[in-house]
Scaffold this motif. Structure first.
Motif, PDB file in Angstrom:
ATOM      1  N   LYS A  96       0.828  -1.207   0.000  1.00 58.92           N
ATOM      2  CA  LYS A  96       0.000   0.000   0.000  1.00 58.92           C
ATOM      3  C   LYS A  96       0.861   1.256   0.000  1.00 58.92           C
ATOM      4  N   ASN A  97       1.868   1.257   0.856  1.00 55.67           N
ATOM      5  CA  ASN A  97       2.751   2.426   0.952  1.00 55.67           C
ATOM      6  C   ASN A  97       3.479   2.690  -0.351  1.00 55.67           C
ATOM      7  N   GLY A  98       3.951   1.618  -0.990  1.00 59.15           N
ATOM      8  CA  GLY A  98       4.653   1.774  -2.261  1.00 59.15           C
ATOM      9  C   GLY A  98       3.733   2.263  -3.359  1.00 59.15           C
ATOM     10  N   TYR A  99       2.497   1.753  -3.358  1.00 57.52           N
ATOM     11  CA  TYR A  99       1.528   2.150  -4.377  1.00 57.52           C
ATOM     12  C   TYR A  99       1.091   3.605  -4.182  1.00 57.52           C
ATOM     13  N   THR A 100       0.918   4.010  -2.942  1.00 58.53           N
ATOM     14  CA  THR A 100       0.500   5.378  -2.627  1.00 58.53           C
ATOM     15  C   THR A 100       1.532   6.390  -3.095  1.00 58.53           C
ATOM     16  N   GLN A 101       2.804   6.046  -2.913  1.00 58.78           N
ATOM     17  CA  GLN A 101       3.877   6.965  -3.285  1.00 58.78           C
ATOM     18  C   GLN A 101       4.065   7.058  -4.796  1.00 58.78           C
ATOM     19  N   ALA A 102       3.991   5.908  -5.495  1.00 56.20           N
ATOM     20  CA  ALA A 102       4.266   5.891  -6.937  1.00 56.20           C
ATOM     21  C   ALA A 102       3.000   6.068  -7.781  1.00 56.20           C
ATOM     22  N   MET A 103       1.800   5.788  -7.184  1.00 53.48           N
ATOM     23  CA  MET A 103       0.519   5.868  -7.872  1.00 53.48           C
ATOM     24  C   MET A 103       0.427   4.904  -9.053  1.00 53.48           C
ATOM     25  N   VAL A 104       1.350   3.967  -9.140  1.00 55.08           N
ATOM     26  CA  VAL A 104       1.311   2.938 -10.172  1.00 55.08           C
ATOM     27  C   VAL A 104       2.053   1.722  -9.642  1.00 55.08           C
ATOM     28  N   MET A 105       1.581   0.548 -10.007  1.00 53.54           N
ATOM     29  CA  MET A 105       2.200  -0.680  -9.524  1.00 53.54           C
ATOM     30  C   MET A 105       3.318  -1.126 -10.452  1.00 53.54           C
ATOM     31  N   SER A 106       4.432  -1.491  -9.850  1.00 49.81           N
ATOM     32  CA  SER A 106       5.515  -2.077 -10.622  1.00 49.81           C
ATOM     33  C   SER A 106       5.186  -3.541 -10.890  1.00 49.81           C
ATOM     34  N   SER A 107       5.955  -4.179 -11.759  1.00 48.30           N
ATOM     35  CA  SER A 107       5.746  -5.601 -12.055  1.00 48.30           C
ATOM     36  C   SER A 107       5.911  -6.446 -10.802  1.00 48.30           C
ATOM     37  N   HIS A 108       6.905  -6.078 -10.010  1.00 48.21           N
ATOM     38  CA  HIS A 108       7.147  -6.806  -8.763  1.00 48.21           C
ATOM     39  C   HIS A 108       5.978  -6.648  -7.795  1.00 48.21           C
ATOM     40  N   GLU A 109       5.413  -5.442  -7.720  1.00 47.18           N
ATOM     41  CA  GLU A 109       4.285  -5.194  -6.822  1.00 47.18           C
ATOM     42  C   GLU A 109       3.030  -5.937  -7.279  1.00 47.18           C
ATOM     43  N   ARG A 110       2.839  -6.014  -8.610  1.00 49.27           N
ATOM     44  CA  ARG A 110       1.695  -6.768  -9.125  1.00 49.27           C
ATOM     45  C   ARG A 110       1.804  -8.240  -8.733  1.00 49.27           C
ATOM     46  N   ASP A 111       3.014  -8.780  -8.868  1.00 51.07           N
ATOM     47  CA  ASP A 111       3.237 -10.181  -8.488  1.00 51.07           C
ATOM     48  C   ASP A 111       2.974 -10.383  -6.995  1.00 51.07           C
ATOM     49  N   GLU A 112       3.387  -9.400  -6.196  1.00 51.14           N
ATOM     50  CA  GLU A 112       3.189  -9.493  -4.750  1.00 51.14           C
ATOM     51  C   GLU A 112       1.707  -9.409  -4.405  1.00 51.14           C
ATOM     52  N   VAL A 113       0.947  -8.588  -5.141  1.00 47.23           N
ATOM     53  CA  VAL A 113      -0.497  -8.478  -4.907  1.00 47.23           C
ATOM     54  C   VAL A 113      -1.181  -9.816  -5.192  1.00 47.23           C
ATOM     55  N   VAL A 114      -0.807 -10.460  -6.298  1.00 42.62           N
ATOM     56  CA  VAL A 114      -1.383 -11.767  -6.627  1.00 42.62           C
ATOM     57  C   VAL A 114      -1.044 -12.782  -5.543  1.00 42.62           C
ATOM     58  N   LEU A 115       0.205 -12.774  -5.105  1.00 44.66           N
ATOM     59  CA  LEU A 115       0.633 -13.707  -4.064  1.00 44.66           C
ATOM     60  C   LEU A 115      -0.082 -13.432  -2.746  1.00 44.66           C
ATOM     61  N   LEU A 116      -0.242 -12.160  -2.422  1.00 45.17           N
ATOM     62  CA  LEU A 116      -0.962 -11.788  -1.200  1.00 45.17           C
ATOM     63  C   LEU A 116      -2.415 -12.251  -1.249  1.00 45.17           C
ATOM     64  N   ALA A 117      -3.050 -12.065  -2.401  1.00 44.12           N
ATOM     65  CA  ALA A 117      -4.447 -12.490  -2.548  1.00 44.12           C
ATOM     66  C   ALA A 117      -4.570 -13.999  -2.363  1.00 44.12           C
ATOM     67  N   LYS A 118      -3.643 -14.749  -2.964  1.00 42.82           N
ATOM     68  CA  LYS A 118      -3.652 -16.207  -2.792  1.00 42.82           C
ATOM     69  C   LYS A 118      -3.495 -16.577  -1.324  1.00 42.82           C
ATOM     70  N   ASP A 119      -2.533 -15.949  -0.660  1.00 40.90           N
ATOM     71  CA  ASP A 119      -2.262 -16.267   0.743  1.00 40.90           C
ATOM     72  C   ASP A 119      -3.443 -15.910   1.639  1.00 40.90           C
ATOM     73  N   LEU A 120      -4.104 -14.795   1.337  1.00 39.12           N
ATOM     74  CA  LEU A 120      -5.278 -14.388   2.119  1.00 39.12           C
ATOM     75  C   LEU A 120      -6.429 -15.369   1.936  1.00 39.12           C
ATOM     76  N   VAL A 121      -6.689 -15.778   0.700  1.00 40.97           N
ATOM     77  CA  VAL A 121      -7.782 -16.711   0.419  1.00 40.97           C
ATOM     78  C   VAL A 121      -7.490 -18.070   1.057  1.00 40.97           C
ATOM     79  N   ASN A 122      -6.234 -18.528   0.969  1.00 41.77           N
ATOM     80  CA  ASN A 122      -5.861 -19.801   1.583  1.00 41.77           C
ATOM     81  C   ASN A 122      -6.012 -19.745   3.098  1.00 41.77           C
ATOM     82  N   LEU A 123      -5.592 -18.626   3.692  1.00 45.09           N
ATOM     83  CA  LEU A 123      -5.736 -18.467   5.131  1.00 45.09           C
ATOM     84  C   LEU A 123      -7.215 -18.452   5.523  1.00 45.09           C
ATOM     85  N   HIS A 124      -8.002 -17.740   4.749  1.00 51.18           N
ATOM     86  CA  HIS A 124      -9.442 -17.695   5.016  1.00 51.18           C
ATOM     87  C   HIS A 124     -10.040 -19.098   4.935  1.00 51.18           C
ATOM     88  N   GLY A 125      -9.615 -19.877   3.945  1.00 51.47           N
ATOM     89  CA  GLY A 125     -10.106 -21.247   3.809  1.00 51.47           C
ATOM     90  C   GLY A 125      -9.768 -22.102   5.017  1.00 51.47           C
TER      91      GLY A 125
END
Length: 241
Positions: A96-125
Motif C-alpha cells: 500500500k505504501n509503495g503504491y500510494t507513493q508511486a501511484m502505479v504498480m511495478s511488475s514486482h508489486e503486481r506479483d506481490e499483490v497476486v501472491l498476497l491475494a492467494k495467501d489471504l484466500v488460503n488463510l481464510h479457507g
C-alpha cells in the motif's frame, strides 16, 4: 445418511494433512464392536460387570487421547493462523505504501499483490475449516458415547460431555475473531480503491489459483461447508437433544 457416512465424505474431501487430526471415529466404532463381542462371551453377572468397568476405563482413556490430539491441533493451527494473518497485514501495508507513493504498480508489486491475494484466500479457507473443526469432532464424540451406551449398556457420558465442552477445541471464539479480521482485510484488499483500476483487477484475477494445488485449501473449505450444511439439513446431528 448416518453421521459416519457424512464424516467419511468430509475426510475424503478435506486436506490430506488434516485427515488424521479429526476424531478417529471409525476406530472408536470398531473398538465398541470388539467390546460388545467380547462381553457376549462372558458368563455371570459379576464377571460381566467387572469386564464392563475395566473396558469403560480403557475406552475413556482412548477418548482422552483423541481429545488431546484434537486440542493440540486446534491450538497449533490457531497460533499459526494468527501469525500468518499478522505477517500478511505487514506485507499489505508495505505494498500500500509503495503504491500510494508511486501511484502505479511495478511488475514486482503486481506479483506481490497476486501472491498476497492467494495467501489471504488460503488463510481464510483454513480458518473456515477450523471454525467447523470443533463441530465435527464434538458431534463425533457425542455420537460415539451414545453408540457405546446403546450397545454396551453402561457409560452414558453424563460427566464426560460437560468436561469435553470445557476443552479448548470446543470454543471458536479466538478463531472467529481471526476469521472476521481476515474477511475484513480480504474485502478491503480486493477493493477498487486499493487496486486502482480494471487492469490491476484483471491481473489479479488471471493470477489467482493458476496451479491446481493452490486450489486445495479454498476448495476443501467450500466442500466441508457444503457437507456440513447437507448433514445438518437432514439430520441436525450436532444439536444436543
Amino acid at each position: 445418511m448416518k453421521f459416519g457416512k457424512w464424516f467419511e465424505l468430509l475426510l475424503h474431501h478435506i486436506l490430506p494433512e488434516w485427515r488424521d487430526r479429526y476424531i478417529s471415529y471409525t476406530f472408536l466404532k470398531k473398538r465398541i464392536t470388539l467390546i460388545e463381542a467380547t462381553r457376549n462371551d462372558i458368563i455371570g453377572a459379576d464377571s460381566n460387570q467387572d469386564f464392563l468397568n475395566t473396558y469403560e476405563v480403557d475406552f475413556i482413556n482412548l477418548l482422552n487421547v483423541e481429545l488431546d490430539k484434537i486440542n493440540k491441533f486446534m491450538e497449533e493451527k490457531s497460533r499459526e493462523c494468527n501469525v500468518r494473518l499478522q505477517t500478511l497485514k505487514e506485507r499489505i501495508e508495505k505494498v500500500k505504501n509503495g503504491y500510494t507513493q508511486a501511484m502505479v504498480m511495478s511488475s514486482h508489486e503486481r506479483d506481490e499483490v497476486v501472491l498476497l491475494a492467494k495467501d489471504l484466500v488460503n488463510l481464510h479457507g483454513e480458518l473456515v475449516l477450523l471454525e467447523n473443526y470443533n463441530i465435527w469432532n464434538f458431534t463425533g464424540l457425542r455420537k460415539i458415547l451414545k453408540k457405546y451406551h446403546r450397545r454396551i449398556g453402561a457409560f452414558k457420558g453424563e460427566h464426560y460431555i460437560p468436561w469435553a465442552k470445557c476443552q479448548p477445541f470446543s470454543s471458536n471464539e479466538f478463531i472467529l475473531k481471526i476469521l472476521n479480521e481476515c474477511e475484513r482485510i480480504l474485502q478491503s484488499f480486493l477493493s477498487v480503491s486499493f487496486l486502482g483500476n480494471n487492469e490491476d483487477h484483471g491481473s489479479l484475477s488471471r493470477g489467482m489459483f493458476q496451479n491446481e494445488n493452490e486450489k486445495s485449501v479454498y476448495e476443501s473449505s467450500i466442500v466441508a461447508l457444503e457437507i456440513l450444511n447437507e448433514m445438518t439439513k437432514f439430520n441436525s446431528v450436532y444439536v444436543d437433544n
